[in-house]
Design an enzyme around this catalytic site. Structure first.
Site, PDB file in Angstrom:
ATOM      1  N   HIS A 214     111.033  70.465 136.446  1.00  0.00           N
ATOM      2  CA  HIS A 214     111.078  70.181 134.997  1.00  0.00           C
ATOM      3  C   HIS A 214     110.775  71.322 134.262  1.00  0.00           C
ATOM      4  O   HIS A 214     111.432  71.297 133.472  1.00  0.00           O
ATOM      5  CB  HIS A 214     109.846  69.803 134.573  1.00  0.00           C
ATOM      6  CG  HIS A 214     108.034  70.332 135.244  1.00  0.00           C
ATOM      7  ND1 HIS A 214     107.666  70.460 135.869  1.00  0.00           N
ATOM      8  CD2 HIS A 214     107.717  71.209 134.182  1.00  0.00           C
ATOM      9  CE1 HIS A 214     106.078  70.700 135.698  1.00  0.00           C
ATOM     10  NE2 HIS A 214     106.307  71.563 134.522  1.00  0.00           N
ATOM     11  N   ASP A 243     110.226  66.626 142.192  1.00  0.00           N
ATOM     12  CA  ASP A 243     110.444  67.852 140.802  1.00  0.00           C
ATOM     13  C   ASP A 243     110.244  69.684 141.661  1.00  0.00           C
ATOM     14  O   ASP A 243     109.377  69.730 141.916  1.00  0.00           O
ATOM     15  CB  ASP A 243     108.969  67.585 140.596  1.00  0.00           C
ATOM     16  CG  ASP A 243     108.618  68.582 139.423  1.00  0.00           C
ATOM     17  OD1 ASP A 243     108.918  68.901 138.494  1.00  0.00           O
ATOM     18  OD2 ASP A 243     107.087  68.590 138.961  1.00  0.00           O
ATOM     19  N   GLY A 330     101.516  76.098 132.157  1.00  0.00           N
ATOM     20  CA  GLY A 330     101.494  77.889 132.643  1.00  0.00           C
ATOM     21  C   GLY A 330     102.078  77.907 133.983  1.00  0.00           C
ATOM     22  O   GLY A 330     102.526  78.458 134.709  1.00  0.00           O
ATOM     23  N   SER A 332     102.756  75.358 136.506  1.00  0.00           N
ATOM     24  CA  SER A 332     103.989  75.035 137.548  1.00  0.00           C
ATOM     25  C   SER A 332     104.840  75.555 137.535  1.00  0.00           C
ATOM     26  O   SER A 332     105.455  76.254 137.460  1.00  0.00           O
ATOM     27  CB  SER A 332     105.267  73.909 136.059  1.00  0.00           C
ATOM     28  OG  SER A 332     104.412  73.039 135.159  1.00  0.00           O
ATOM     29  N   SER A 348     103.563  70.646 140.655  1.00  0.00           N
ATOM     30  CA  SER A 348     104.121  69.774 139.432  1.00  0.00           C
ATOM     31  C   SER A 348     102.901  68.884 138.094  1.00  0.00           C
ATOM     32  O   SER A 348     103.537  69.919 137.007  1.00  0.00           O
ATOM     33  CB  SER A 348     104.595  68.487 140.171  1.00  0.00           C
ATOM     34  OG  SER A 348     104.890  66.750 139.488  1.00  0.00           O
TER      35      SER A 348
END
Length: 483
Positions: A214, A243, A330, A332, A348
Site C-alpha cells: 500500500h 501487500d 508510519g 507500514s 501491513s
C-alpha cells in the site's frame, strides 16, 4: 551514496549479537491448551527448527495434519492431528513433535474461511486459523455494528459449534504507513511516510528493498529524508490482494546490507527468509514506534480494510500473519523478524497502538520474494554500507517515547531519537502525513488514527497534508494498515 541510505533499505534488523536485545518473554502469551501424547522423544527446538519440522510433517501426514504451533515456553512443536490413527501419531512423535488430537481438519477450517469470505467480507473484519484452539479466529473492529455485526455473528454461528470464535477489537483496521527506517515521498495529496522492510537483490542483480504494497501504490518515488531527493523507485507493488512492494535504488552502486537496525547501535544480520510459526516470538521494527515484540497468533489471515481509494469499498488482503505485536501509523512496510536473523514479514496493518496494544498483520516475506523474484542479501556493492545503528537510526528517530516501551532493553528511549534529524514525537509534525491519507482513507483520519496514542500522536497529525485535516489523535486503536 551516503551510508545511511543503505541502512534505511534494510529496515532495522541487523546482527543482534546481544540476546538481551530480544526478550523472549516480553509481551508473550502462553498457550493454555494442554498438548497430549507421548513426550519421550519430543525435541527441544528453536522456532525456525520447529517451522521446518512442521513443514516436513505436513507433507508426511497428509490429511491427518491439522496445523501446528510452537510452544515457546517448552520450546516444543505441537502438531494437531485428526483421527485416531496410532501410526500417524507415532510418526509425528518419532519426528520429535508433541501430538494433539483435534476435531477440525485443515480442510474443514479452510472451508469455514471460504464461507466467511463469501458471506462476511465486511470492512473492519479479519479471520485467521488458530491451531492452538483448532478454530478460526474472527475479529471485528469498532466500525462493525448494527446490521453488519448481526450478519457477521450469523455467519459465524452457521459454521457450527467449535469451528470459530468471534471477538471485538476496540480499534479500527487500517494500514500503518511507516516502518523500520523511515522512507518518505511526496504526492499530490501530501507527504507520505512508510518504513523500509528488508534490503534485497532484485532479479536483475540491482540493489532494492521490500516494503508494504500500500506504500508502493500510494507513491512511486521514495527518499531517505523528509523533503529529500528520491533515491529509489517502485518496481512492483501489490495491494490489495497482497501487500508488498519491491523498490529499486536509483543508484546501482548503492550499498544495501542485509541487516535491520534495532536501535542503540544494535543491528540484526538477516540471513534467511522464514515462514512464521504460531506461538513463536517475533520482533517488529518501525520508524514510528521502534522495536517491539510479541507472538504469532494466526496464519493465512484475511483482513478486510476500508478501501482507501473507493469510498464504501473494501480492500481485502489474504495470506497474512496475525500477531499481538503493536504498531502505529508510519510503521507500514517495516520488518518483522526473529532473534536468529530470519526475515518473516512486512508490516501491513491492524488495530490499536503501542500504548494500549492491539492486533497487527504482516505480509509474509517468503511470498513477497517468490512473487518479485528478489533474494535476500546485499545488493550493489554490499558490504560496509554502514551500520544500521548509524544510518538506520537517522530516519527512525521519531517515537523516542515509544522506544522506551520496546521489548529490547538495549533499545532505550533515547536510541531512536538521539541521532535523528527528525528526533522525537514532533518529527513528522512539520512534514509528511500517513500514506493512508494520500490514498484517500475513507475513515477521514489518515495516519493520525494510529499515532493518536504515544509519541506518534504528533508525528502524523501536524502536517496538514492529510486529507482529513491532520487526522484524529484519539483514533489510535483502529484497525489500520501500517503505512
Amino acid at each position: 551514496m551516503p551510508k545511511r541510505k543503505a541502512a534505511i533499505a534494510v529496515g532495522g534488523v541487523a546482527a543482534l549479537g546481544a540476546a538481551a536485545l530480544l526478550l523472549p518473554n516480553a509481551n508473550a502469551s502462553q498457550d493454555k491448551n494442554q498438548a497430549s501424547g507421548t513426550t519421550g522423544t519430543v525435541k527441544t527446538l528453536k522456532a525456525t527448527q520447529a517451522s521446518h519440522l512442521a513443514a516436513q510433517l505436513q507433507k508426511s501426514l497428509g490429511d491427518a495434519f491439522a496445523g501446528s504451533y510452537f510452544d515457546s515456553g517448552k520450546q516444543q512443536l505441537v502438531v494437531n492431528v485428526v483421527g485416531g490413527d496410532s501410526n500417524t501419531m507415532a510418526q509425528a512423535q518419532k519426528a520429535g513433535a508433541v501430538v494433539r488430537q483435534v476435531k477440525n481438519s485443515t480442510r474443514a477450517l479452510k472451508a469455514a474461511a471460504g464461507t466467511l469470505k463469501t458471506k462476511a467480507t465486511i470492512p473492519g473484519t479479519s479471520w485467521a486459523v488458530d491451531p492452538r484452539t483448532d478454530k478460526i479466529l474472527v475479529t471485528a473492529d469498532s466500525t462493525v455494528t448494527g446490521a453488519r455485526w448481526n450478519r457477521l455473528q450469523s455467519t459465524v454461528r452457521s459454521l457450527g459449534s467449535g469451528m470459530a470464535t468471534l471477538k471485538k477489537s476496540a480499534g479500527t483496521f487500517k494500514t500503518f504507513v511507516s516502518g523500520g527506517d523511515a522512507i518518505f515521498s511526496q504526492t499530490q495529496q501530501g507527504g507520505v511516510r512508510c518504513s523500509l522492510g528488508f534490503n534485497v537483490t532484485a532479479s536483475d542483480g540491482s540493489p532494492a528493498f521490500l516494503t508494504a504494497g500500500h506504500c508502493g501504490v500510494a507513491a512511486k518515488d521514495w527518499s531517505d529524508s523528509q523533503n529529500g531527493q528520491p533515491i529509489a523507485t517502485v518496481d512492483q507493488a501489490k495491494f490489495p490482494g497482497n501487500d508488498f512492494s519491491l523498490v529499486k535504488y536509483n543508484d546501482p552502486n548503492t550499498q544495501a546490507p542485509s541487516e535491520v537496525n534495532a536501535g542503540n547501535g544494535q543491528t540484526v544480520q538477516i540471513t534467511q527468509a522464514a515462514d512464521a510459526t504460531v506461538g513463536e516470538t517475533v520482533f517488529r521494527m518501525g520508524s514510528t514506534t521502534g522495536l517491539h515484540n510479541g507472538q504469532v497468533i494466526g496464519l493465512d489471515a484475511t483482513v478486510n480494510f476500508q478501501s482507501e481509494t473507493n469510498p464504501g469499498g473494501t480492500d481485502t488482503v489474504n495470506g497474512l500473519i496475525q500477531t499481538n505485536v503493536c504498531a502505529e501509523a508510519g510503521d507500514s512496510g517495516g520488518s518483522l523478524f526473529t532473534q536468529d536473523g530470519s526475515a518473516v514479514g512486512l508490516t501491513s496493518g491492524g488495530s490499536g497502538d503501542c500504548t494500549n496494544g492491539g492486533e497487527t498483520f504482516f505480509q509474509p516475506v517468503t511470498a513477497a520474494l517468490q512473487a518479485t523474484g528478489a533474494t535476500l542479501g546485499n545488493g550493489g556493492n554490499g558490504g560496509n554500507a554502514g551500520n544500521g545503528g548509524n544510518g538506520g537510526a537517522d530516519n527512525n528517530g521519531n517515537g523516542a517515547g515509544d522506544q522506551s516501551g520496546s521489548a529490547a532493553p538495549s533499545a532505550s528511549a533515547g536510541d531512536q531519537s538521539g541521532q535523528s534529524g527528525q528526533s522525537g514525537a514532533g518529527d513528522q509534525s512539520g512534514g509528511s502525513a500517513d500514506p493512508s491519507a494520500s490514498a484517500g482513507d475513507p475513515s477521514g483520519n489518515g495516519a493520525g488514527d494510529q499515532s493518536g496514542n504515544g509519541a506518534g500522536a504528533g508525528d502524523q497529525s501536524g502536517s496538514g497534508s492529510d486529507p482529513s485535516g491532520a487526522g484524529s489523535a484519539g483514533d489510535g486503536s483502529s484497525l489500520t494498515s501500517s503505512r
